[in-house]
Design an enzyme around this catalytic site. Structure first.
Site, PDB file in Angstrom:
ATOM      1  N   LYS A  79       0.845  -1.195   0.000  1.00  0.00           N
ATOM      2  CA  LYS A  79       0.000   0.000   0.000  1.00  0.00           C
ATOM      3  C   LYS A  79       0.879   1.242   0.000  1.00  0.00           C
ATOM      4  CE  LYS A  79      -3.827   2.013   2.702  1.00  0.00           C
ATOM      5  NZ  LYS A  79      -4.656   1.839   3.907  1.00  0.00           N
ATOM      6  N   SER A 154      -9.553   1.748   3.225  1.00  0.00           N
ATOM      7  CA  SER A 154      -8.751   2.507   2.299  1.00  0.00           C
ATOM      8  C   SER A 154      -7.732   1.671   1.541  1.00  0.00           C
ATOM      9  CB  SER A 154      -8.002   3.612   3.065  1.00  0.00           C
ATOM     10  OG  SER A 154      -7.145   3.023   4.037  1.00  0.00           O
ATOM     11  N   SER A 178      -9.581  -0.558   7.441  1.00  0.00           N
ATOM     12  CA  SER A 178      -9.088  -0.489   6.063  1.00  0.00           C
ATOM     13  C   SER A 178      -8.357  -1.708   5.529  1.00  0.00           C
ATOM     14  CB  SER A 178      -8.178   0.724   5.898  1.00  0.00           C
ATOM     15  OG  SER A 178      -8.982   1.868   5.803  1.00  0.00           O
TER      16      SER A 178
HETATM   17  N1  GLN Z   1     -13.037   4.037   6.768  1.00  0.00           N
HETATM   18  C1  GLN Z   1     -12.284   4.504   7.902  1.00  0.00           C
HETATM   19  C2  GLN Z   1     -11.909   5.957   7.725  1.00  0.00           C
HETATM   20  O1  GLN Z   1     -12.249   6.478   6.735  1.00  0.00           O
HETATM   21  C3  GLN Z   1     -11.087   3.644   8.109  1.00  0.00           C
HETATM   22  C4  GLN Z   1      -9.870   4.041   7.373  1.00  0.00           C
HETATM   23  C5  GLN Z   1      -8.684   3.198   7.713  1.00  0.00           C
HETATM   24  O2  GLN Z   1      -8.797   2.163   8.375  1.00  0.00           O
HETATM   25  N2  GLN Z   1      -7.531   3.639   7.280  1.00  0.00           N
HETATM   26  O3  GLN Z   1     -11.298   6.541   8.564  1.00  0.00           O
END
Ligand code: GLN
Length: 477
Positions: A79, A154, A178
Site C-alpha cells: 500500500k 482505504s 481499512s
Molecule cells: N473508513 C475509515 C476511515 O475512513 C477507516 C480508514 C482506515 O482504516 N484507514 O477513517
C-alpha cells in the site's frame, strides 16, 4: 504456471524446485498488471528494477540449491502509505506526489529480507482516509469482482491486486477497518494484527494510536506466513511491543473443537443487510459444527464507536498532517510571495476534500473550548469499548461478526454522503479503538455474486487463535 491459484507456499516451492524462476514469475505478474490493471487501477507505481534485482537474488539461491527464505521469490504489493527507499510513495495524495523516501518502512524491509519481490505500490484513499478508495488523489480502484463497484477502502488497491491475481499477497493498513473491509468487499483474507504487533516505522501516519499494518492474502495460511515475517519488536518504533511472536503457521493446525466463540447482538442490529446476516449466521453454524461453542456476549458501548472513532482519528490526523507544509517534502505551490501564503496554498492545492474535512474536524475537536466535550469524551468511550471486549474475552476465545453491514457498493453511490460512508464502519472501528486483532475471511456471496466477509476478533496479541478459527472455517467452507 497458474497464477490464479498461486499461494505463497506454491510460488516459493516452484521457485525452489526451479519449475519457474522468480524473474519469470515477476515478469508474468507484470504482464498481467499491464493487461488488467488499466481497468482496475490497483497500482500507482511499479518498482520493476527493485523487484527484478530481488528476484535474481532468489533465483541465484535456488540455482545453488540453497533453501529459500519464507517469502523467497513471492511477488507482493505494498500500500502506498508505506515508505519505500527510492520508490515514489504518495499516500494517495497530491501533496506527496513527488516524494521519494530515503528509507524503507520496517514491514516492507522485513518482507524483502524474507525474499519477497515487491512489484509496486498500491492505490489507496488519500492518507488512508476512506472506505471506498474513491478518495485517492490519482484515480479510484474498481472491484475486480464487479468493475462498477468499489473495492472498499482505504486499502482498496491491496485487496484488488490480490483478488485480481496481480500480487500473491499485499500489505495494507487498518486504522478503522481499512484492511478487513476491502478484504471482505473483494473476497480475500485481511488480517489486522494487535496494536504494537507490527512496527509502524515508515508508515505514513493517519492516526498514530489506531494505525496498524497487516497482510491481505488469498488464504488464511498466507496471512499467517506474512504476519510471521513482519511481526515483532522494532527499535525504530517505541510502540512496537516486545511480546514473543508465536509460530503462527504451526498454531493454524491445532483443532478448534472446544473453543468458545462469542456472538454479540450489537453486531446484528439495524442496517445489517439480510443476505450478509444470513451468510454470517451460516458461517457461525459451520463453526459450531466444527466443535466451537457459540456463546452470546454483550458489547454494550458499540453504538458509540463510530462517533468516538471519528473524533480520535480526525484529532490525531489533524496533528499528524501538520507536517505537510510545502517546506520539508512534497508539493509546494508556485507563485507565492509570503511564507504563510506558501503554507496555505501548498496545503490547499495538495490535500483533497476528505483530508481537509478531517483536518478541520480534528482541529475543532482539539481546540481549547471543545477538547473536554469531544476529544476527552471520545477517549473515555474508547476505554469503555476496550472494557467491553475485556469482559467478553473472559467468557470467550474469539468474537464473530460481519465485517461490513453490506457487500461492495457502487462507485459514486456514497461519495457525496460522508456520514453514510462513516456509519458503514460500525463493525470494524471497535477493534482499532480497543487495539485488538481482527481478521476478515470470505464467507460466501450475495445473489449478485458479491463477496461477504466474516470478521473474527481476538484477545490482545492472540492472532494465533483467530487465524486458527479462520483457517478451520476456510478449510471446511
Ligand atoms: N473508513 C475509515 C476511515 O475512513 C477507516 C480508514 C482506515 O482504516 N484507514 O477513517
Amino acid at each position: 504456471m497458474e497464477i490464479k491459484s498461486l499461494t505463497i507456499d506454491a510460488a516459493r516451492a516452484a521457485i525452489q524446485n526451479c519449475t519457474i524462476t522468480a524473474t519469470a514469475l515477476a515478469g508474468s505478474l507484470y504482464a498481467k498488471i499491464a493487461t488488467d490493471d488499466p481497468q482496475i487501477g490497483a497500482y500507482l507505481t511499479l518498482s520493476k528494477e527493485r523487484a527484478l534485482a530481488k528476484a535474481a537474488e532468489m533465483d541465484a539461491l535456488a540455482a545453488k540449491g540453497e533453501k529459500l527464505p519464507p517469502l523467497g521469490g513471492v511477488p507482493v504489493g505494498v500500500k502506498d502509505v508505506m515508505a519505500t527507499r527510492g520508490v515514489r510513495t504518495t499516500a494517495g495524495s497530491k501533496i506527496l506526489g513527488n516524494y521519494i523516501p530515503p528509507y524503507d518502512c520496517t514491514a516492507v524491509a522485513r518482507l524483502e529480507a524474507a525474499g519477497a519481490v515487491v512489484l509496486g505500490k498500491l492505490n489507496c484513499d488519500e492518507f488512508a482516509m476512506g472506505s471506498s478508495n474513491e478518495n485517492s488523489a490519482w484515480h479510484p480502484v474498481h472491484n475486480p469482482r464487479d468493475l462498477s463497484r468499489v473495492p472498499g477502502g482505504s486499502s482498496g488497491g491491496s485487496a484488488a491486486a490480490v483478488a485480481a491475481d496481480m500480487a500473491v499477497a499485499a500489505l495494507g493498513s487498518d486504522t478503522g477497518g481499512s484492511i478487513r473491509q476491502p478484504a471482505s468487499f473483494c473476497g480475500v483474507v485481511g488480517l489486522m494484527p494487535t496494536y504494537g504487533r507490527v512496527s509502524r516505522y515508515g508508515l505514513i501516519a493517519f492516526a498514530s494510536s489506531l494505525d496498524h499494518i497487516g497482510p491481505l492474502t488469498k488464504t488464511v495460511k498466507d496471512a499467517a506466513i506474512v504476519l510471521q515475517v513482519i511481526a515483532g519488536r522494532d527499535p525504530m518504533d517505541s510502540t512496537s511491543a516486545a511480546v514473543a511472536v508465536p509460530d503462527y503457521r504451526g498454531e493454524l493446525e491445532k483443532p478448534v473443537r472446544g473453543l468458545k466463540i462469542g456472538m454479540a447482538k450489537e453486531y446484528f442490529g439495524e442496517g445489517l443487510d439480510r443476505e450478509v446476516r444470513a451468510a454470517i449466521e451460516a458461517a457461525i453454524e459451520k463453526l459450531a459444527k466444527l466443535g466451537c461453542e457459540v456463546v452470546p456476549v454483550s458489547l454494550p458501548h458499540t453504538q458509540y464507536a463510530v462517533p468516538a472513532y471519528y473524533i480520535v482519528a480526525t484529532a490525531e490526523a489533524s496533528s499528524n498532517l501538520a507536517r505537510f507544509d510545502g517546506v520539508r517534502y512534497g508539493y509546494r505551490a508556485d507563485g507565492v510571495r509570503t511564507l504563510s501564503e506558501m503554507y496555505r496554498r501548498s496545503r490547499d492545492q495538495g490535500f483533497g476534500t476528505e483530508v481537509k474535512r478531517r483536518i478541520m474536524l480534528g482541529t475543532y475537536a482539539l481546540s481549547a473550548g471543545y477538547y473536554d466535550a469531544y476529544y476527552l469524551k471520545a477517549q473515555r468511550v474508547r476505554t469503555l469499548l476496550t472494557r467491553d471486549f475485556e469482559e467478553a474475552f473472559q467468557k470467550v476465545d474469539a468474537i464473530v461478526t460481519p465485517t461490513s453491514p453490506t457487500a461492495a457498493f457502487k462507485l459514486g453511490e456514497k461519495v457525496d454522503d460522508p456520514l453514510a460512508m462513516y456509519l458503514a464502519d460500525i463493525y470494524t472501528v471497535t477493534a482499532d479503538l480497543a487495539g485488538i486483532p481482527g481478521i476478515s475471511v470470505p464467507c460466501g456471496e450475495t445473489r449478485e455474486k458479491l463477496p461477504i466477509g466474516l470478521q473474527i476478533l481476538g484477545r490482545h496479541f492472540d492472532e494465533a487463535t483467530i487465524l486458527r478459527i479462520a483457517h478451520a472455517y476456510e478449510q471446511a467452507h
